[in-house]
Design a protein around this motif. Structure first.
Motif, PDB file in Angstrom:
ATOM      1  N   ILE A 171      24.616  29.780  52.831  1.00 21.54           N
ATOM      2  CA  ILE A 171      26.184  29.492  52.659  1.00 21.54           C
ATOM      3  C   ILE A 171      25.837  28.328  52.074  1.00 21.54           C
ATOM      4  CG2 ILE A 171      27.992  30.134  52.831  1.00 21.54           C
ATOM      5  CD1 ILE A 171      27.775  31.294  54.749  1.00 21.54           C
ATOM      6  N   ARG A 218      31.293  29.441  42.716  1.00 28.21           N
ATOM      7  CA  ARG A 218      30.215  29.957  43.883  1.00 28.21           C
ATOM      8  C   ARG A 218      30.813  30.516  45.261  1.00 28.21           C
ATOM      9  NH1 ARG A 218      27.024  26.574  41.396  1.00 28.21           N
ATOM     10  NH2 ARG A 218      27.496  24.818  43.085  1.00 28.21           N
ATOM     11  N   LEU A 260      28.275  36.019  59.349  1.00 29.10           N
ATOM     12  CA  LEU A 260      28.191  36.712  58.515  1.00 29.10           C
ATOM     13  C   LEU A 260      29.503  38.725  58.445  1.00 29.10           C
ATOM     14  CD1 LEU A 260      25.170  36.598  56.214  1.00 29.10           C
ATOM     15  CD2 LEU A 260      27.203  35.512  55.963  1.00 29.10           C
ATOM     16  N   LEU A 301      23.549  27.390  48.341  1.00 29.29           N
ATOM     17  CA  LEU A 301      24.068  28.508  47.691  1.00 29.29           C
ATOM     18  C   LEU A 301      24.767  27.692  47.104  1.00 29.29           C
ATOM     19  CD1 LEU A 301      22.942  31.798  49.394  1.00 29.29           C
ATOM     20  CD2 LEU A 301      21.705  30.614  46.755  1.00 29.29           C
ATOM     21  N   VAL A 302      25.972  27.631  47.243  1.00 22.22           N
ATOM     22  CA  VAL A 302      27.762  27.193  46.858  1.00 22.22           C
ATOM     23  C   VAL A 302      27.372  25.250  46.396  1.00 22.22           C
ATOM     24  CG1 VAL A 302      29.913  27.386  47.930  1.00 22.22           C
ATOM     25  CG2 VAL A 302      28.241  29.353  47.929  1.00 22.22           C
ATOM     26  N   PHE A 303      27.251  25.155  47.596  1.00 25.29           N
ATOM     27  CA  PHE A 303      28.008  23.560  48.039  1.00 25.29           C
ATOM     28  C   PHE A 303      26.015  22.846  46.839  1.00 25.29           C
ATOM     29  CE2 PHE A 303      31.426  24.511  48.832  1.00 25.29           C
ATOM     30  CZ  PHE A 303      31.611  24.781  50.033  1.00 25.29           C
ATOM     31  N   ARG A 304      25.585  23.061  46.489  1.00 23.79           N
ATOM     32  CA  ARG A 304      23.728  22.944  46.694  1.00 23.79           C
ATOM     33  C   ARG A 304      23.928  21.363  47.763  1.00 23.79           C
ATOM     34  NH1 ARG A 304      22.322  25.231  41.119  1.00 23.79           N
ATOM     35  NH2 ARG A 304      23.748  26.696  40.804  1.00 23.79           N
ATOM     36  N   ILE A 321      30.531  38.961  50.784  1.00 23.13           N
ATOM     37  CA  ILE A 321      30.540  38.767  52.281  1.00 23.13           C
ATOM     38  C   ILE A 321      31.483  39.702  52.475  1.00 23.13           C
ATOM     39  CG2 ILE A 321      30.536  37.241  54.422  1.00 23.13           C
ATOM     40  CD1 ILE A 321      29.735  35.083  52.994  1.00 23.13           C
ATOM     41  N   LEU A 334      25.107  38.889  44.952  1.00 23.40           N
ATOM     42  CA  LEU A 334      24.318  39.171  45.425  1.00 23.40           C
ATOM     43  C   LEU A 334      24.914  40.577  46.373  1.00 23.40           C
ATOM     44  CD1 LEU A 334      24.807  35.848  47.269  1.00 23.40           C
ATOM     45  CD2 LEU A 334      22.881  36.856  45.917  1.00 23.40           C
ATOM     46  N   LYS A 335      24.247  40.927  47.368  1.00 20.45           N
ATOM     47  CA  LYS A 335      23.572  42.153  47.913  1.00 20.45           C
ATOM     48  C   LYS A 335      23.801  42.512  49.341  1.00 20.45           C
ATOM     49  CE  LYS A 335      24.872  45.352  44.251  1.00 20.45           C
ATOM     50  NZ  LYS A 335      25.180  44.518  43.294  1.00 20.45           N
ATOM     51  N   PRO A 394      23.696  32.631  38.635  1.00 21.73           N
ATOM     52  CA  PRO A 394      23.459  31.193  39.414  1.00 21.73           C
ATOM     53  C   PRO A 394      25.541  31.633  39.779  1.00 21.73           C
ATOM     54  CG  PRO A 394      23.480  31.963  36.875  1.00 21.73           C
ATOM     55  CD  PRO A 394      23.429  32.757  36.932  1.00 21.73           C
ATOM     56  N   ASP A 395      26.312  32.145  39.549  1.00 19.89           N
ATOM     57  CA  ASP A 395      27.309  32.685  40.123  1.00 19.89           C
ATOM     58  C   ASP A 395      27.505  33.220  41.640  1.00 19.89           C
ATOM     59  OD1 ASP A 395      29.310  34.604  37.872  1.00 19.89           O
ATOM     60  OD2 ASP A 395      27.360  34.850  39.211  1.00 19.89           O
ATOM     61  N   LEU A 396      26.987  33.847  42.238  1.00 25.88           N
ATOM     62  CA  LEU A 396      26.591  34.297  43.488  1.00 25.88           C
ATOM     63  C   LEU A 396      26.977  35.867  42.995  1.00 25.88           C
ATOM     64  CD1 LEU A 396      26.667  31.559  45.512  1.00 25.88           C
ATOM     65  CD2 LEU A 396      24.479  32.649  44.515  1.00 25.88           C
ATOM     66  N   ALA A 397      27.892  36.252  41.705  1.00 24.53           N
ATOM     67  CA  ALA A 397      28.410  37.005  42.056  1.00 24.53           C
ATOM     68  C   ALA A 397      27.417  38.870  42.306  1.00 24.53           C
ATOM     69  CB  ALA A 397      29.225  37.835  40.676  1.00 24.53           C
ATOM     70  N   PRO A 457      27.585  27.746  37.404  1.00 25.37           N
ATOM     71  CA  PRO A 457      29.325  27.722  37.775  1.00 25.37           C
ATOM     72  C   PRO A 457      29.223  26.661  38.708  1.00 25.37           C
ATOM     73  CG  PRO A 457      27.694  29.545  38.953  1.00 25.37           C
ATOM     74  CD  PRO A 457      26.656  28.720  37.214  1.00 25.37           C
ATOM     75  N   PHE A 471      21.267  39.505  51.541  1.00 27.96           N
ATOM     76  CA  PHE A 471      21.319  38.344  52.287  1.00 27.96           C
ATOM     77  C   PHE A 471      20.368  38.857  53.654  1.00 27.96           C
ATOM     78  CE2 PHE A 471      25.003  36.169  51.850  1.00 27.96           C
ATOM     79  CZ  PHE A 471      26.275  36.753  50.644  1.00 27.96           C
ATOM     80  N   LEU A 488      32.544  37.048  59.528  1.00 27.46           N
ATOM     81  CA  LEU A 488      33.570  36.724  58.578  1.00 27.46           C
ATOM     82  C   LEU A 488      33.680  37.512  57.689  1.00 27.46           C
ATOM     83  CD1 LEU A 488      34.314  33.902  56.939  1.00 27.46           C
ATOM     84  CD2 LEU A 488      32.075  34.107  55.854  1.00 27.46           C
ATOM     85  N   SER A 489      32.670  38.279  57.739  1.00 24.26           N
ATOM     86  CA  SER A 489      33.049  39.832  56.523  1.00 24.26           C
ATOM     87  C   SER A 489      34.373  40.863  57.161  1.00 24.26           C
ATOM     88  CB  SER A 489      32.158  40.673  56.805  1.00 24.26           C
ATOM     89  OG  SER A 489      31.974  42.050  55.771  1.00 24.26           O
TER      90      SER A 489
END
Lengths: 120, 191
Positions: free
Chosen positions: B54, A11, B175, B57-60, A19, B123-124, B118-121, A6, B128, B178-179
Motif C-alpha cells: 500500500i 490514490r 487486506l 502505491l499510494v504514497f510513492r 479493498i 485494481l482488482k 495511475p489513480d489505482l481506481a 494523481p 492484489f 480492512l475490507s
C-alpha cells in the motif's frame, strides 16, 4: 502533454474503495441504493416496470450507467430481469424475494416507530 | 513560512507517520506471532507486508521512506532484544533499506505484467494477489541474497519460503480485515 500523477489522497481513496470491494459481503453503494428506493416506489404503483423506463430516468445518470446499476442490483440478488413474452426486446425489472424481504423490513421498522411507547 | 517549506514539512511528517504505523504494526506482529518466527527476521505471518504494497502505491517515495524508517526501528528493537548482527548500524540500515526497496522491485514487475490506472481506481482482486506475491517474492529473495552474501549461516530455502509465506499470509489477513471493516463500519447500506 502528460498528465501529472494523481495526488496521494485520490490514490488512497481509490485503493480503500478497491479493498472494500474485496469483501465477499454484498452491500449497496449510494447510487444503487437510490435506484433501489426508486424501484420500490414504482413497484408499489404497478408491477410492469420496464428497464428502458428506468434507463430513461435522468436521476440515474446516462442510459448505460443506469443499465449498469440495474445489472449490479441483479448481481446482488435484488432484482430480476424478465423478458416480455410478446417482444423479446422488452425487459421488466421485478423484485426478488430479497428485495421483498427488504421492503417488509422497512415496513416493520416504520410500524414499530408508530407504536405508542410502553409505559414503565 | 513559505509554501515550499510547508510542503517539505508535510512530506517529512507523512514519512514519520507512515514509519510509526509500520513500526507499530511490526512490533505488534513480533509480539503476537513470535512463536511463528523462524528467526527474528522471518515470520510465518507478517502483517506489515500489506503496508509494503500500500505505501509505495499510494504514497510513492514517502511510502518507501516510511517503510525504511519504520524497519530501522523494528530491527533496532530486535537487536536490543538479542538479535546478533555482524556490522551493527550498517547491517540495521541495510536491512531497513532492503525492506523499503523490495516492494519497488515487486511493483516494477507488476507494472510489466499488468496495466492499471495511475489513480489505482481499477485494481482488482487478481492485482492484489499478484502484488502480494511479487512483493513477497522480491522481499524473500533480497533478504536471502543479503544473508548469504553477508556470511550469515542460514538455510536459504527455508528462510526464503518462510518470508514469502509470512508476507503473503500477512497481506491476506490485513487486506481481509480492512475490507471487512470498510464494508461493515463505513458501508452506506446493507441488505
Amino acid at each position: 502533454m502528460t498528465r501529472p500523477p494523481p495526488p496521494s489522497f485520490v490514490r488512497l481513496l481509490d485503493m480503500l474503495n478497491t479493498i472494500r470491494q474485496l469483501s465477499p459481503f454484498d452491500t449497496l453503494n449510494a447510487d444503487e441504493g437510490l435506484l433501489l428506493d426508486a424501484l420500490i416506489v414504482k413497484w408499489h404503483e404497478r408491477d410492469d416496470i420496464m428497464a428502458s423506463e428506468v434507463m430513461s430516468d435522468a436521476r440515474f445518470g446516462s442510459q448505460p450507467t443506469a443499465y449498469r446499476r440495474i445489472i449490479a442490483l441483479r448481481d446482488k440478488g435484488l432484482v430480476c430481469l424478465r423478458t416480455d413474452s410478446k417482444d423479446k426486446r422488452v425487459k421488466f425489472v421485478e423484485p426478488t424475494k430479497l428485495a421483498r424481504d427488504y421492503m417488509a423490513s422497512i415496513s416493520e421498522g416504520i410500524a414499530a416507530l408508530g407504536q405508542s411507547p410502553r409505559t414503565v | 513560512m513559505t509554501a515550499k517549506f510547508k510542503d517539505i514539512l508535510g512530506w517529512v511528517l507523512l514519512v514519520i507517520g507512515l514509519g510509526l504505523a509500520w513500526y507499530g504494526l511490526a512490533s505488534a506482529n513480533d509480539y503476537v506471532f513470535q512463536h511463528l518466527a523462524l528467526n527474528p527476521n522471518a515470520h510465518l505471518i507478517y502483517l506489515p507486508a500489506a503496508l509494503r504494497i500500500i505505501y509505495p502505491l499510494v504514497f510513492r517515495e514517502a511510502g518507501v521512506f516510511g517503510i525504511i524508517i519504520g524497519s530501522y526501528f523494528v530491527v533496532q528493537d530486535r537487536v536490543n532484544d538479542g538479535l546478533r548482527l555482524n556490522d551493527g548500524l550498517l547491517e540495521i540500515v541495510s536491512l531497513s533499506v532492503m525492506s523499503g526497496l523490495a516492494p519497488l522491485i515487486g511493483i516494477a514487475i507488476f507494472k510489466m505484467l499488468f496495466t492499471t490506472k495511475p489513480d489505482l481506481a481499477d485494481l482488482k482482486t487478481v492485482h492484489f494477489f499478484a502484488l502480494g506475491s511479487l512483493c513477497a517474492a522480491s522481499n524473500a529473495l533480497l533478504h536471502n541474497l543479503y544473508y548469504t552474501l553477508s556470511g550469515h549461516a542460514v538455510l536459504p530455502l527455508e528462510l526464503a519460503s518462510t518470508i514469502f509465506i509470512g508476507d503473503v499470509a500477512g497481506t491476506v489477513i490485513v487486506l481481509s480485515l480492512l475490507s471487512f471493516a470498510l464494508t461493515f463500519f463505513i458501508s452506506r447500506r446493507r441488505v
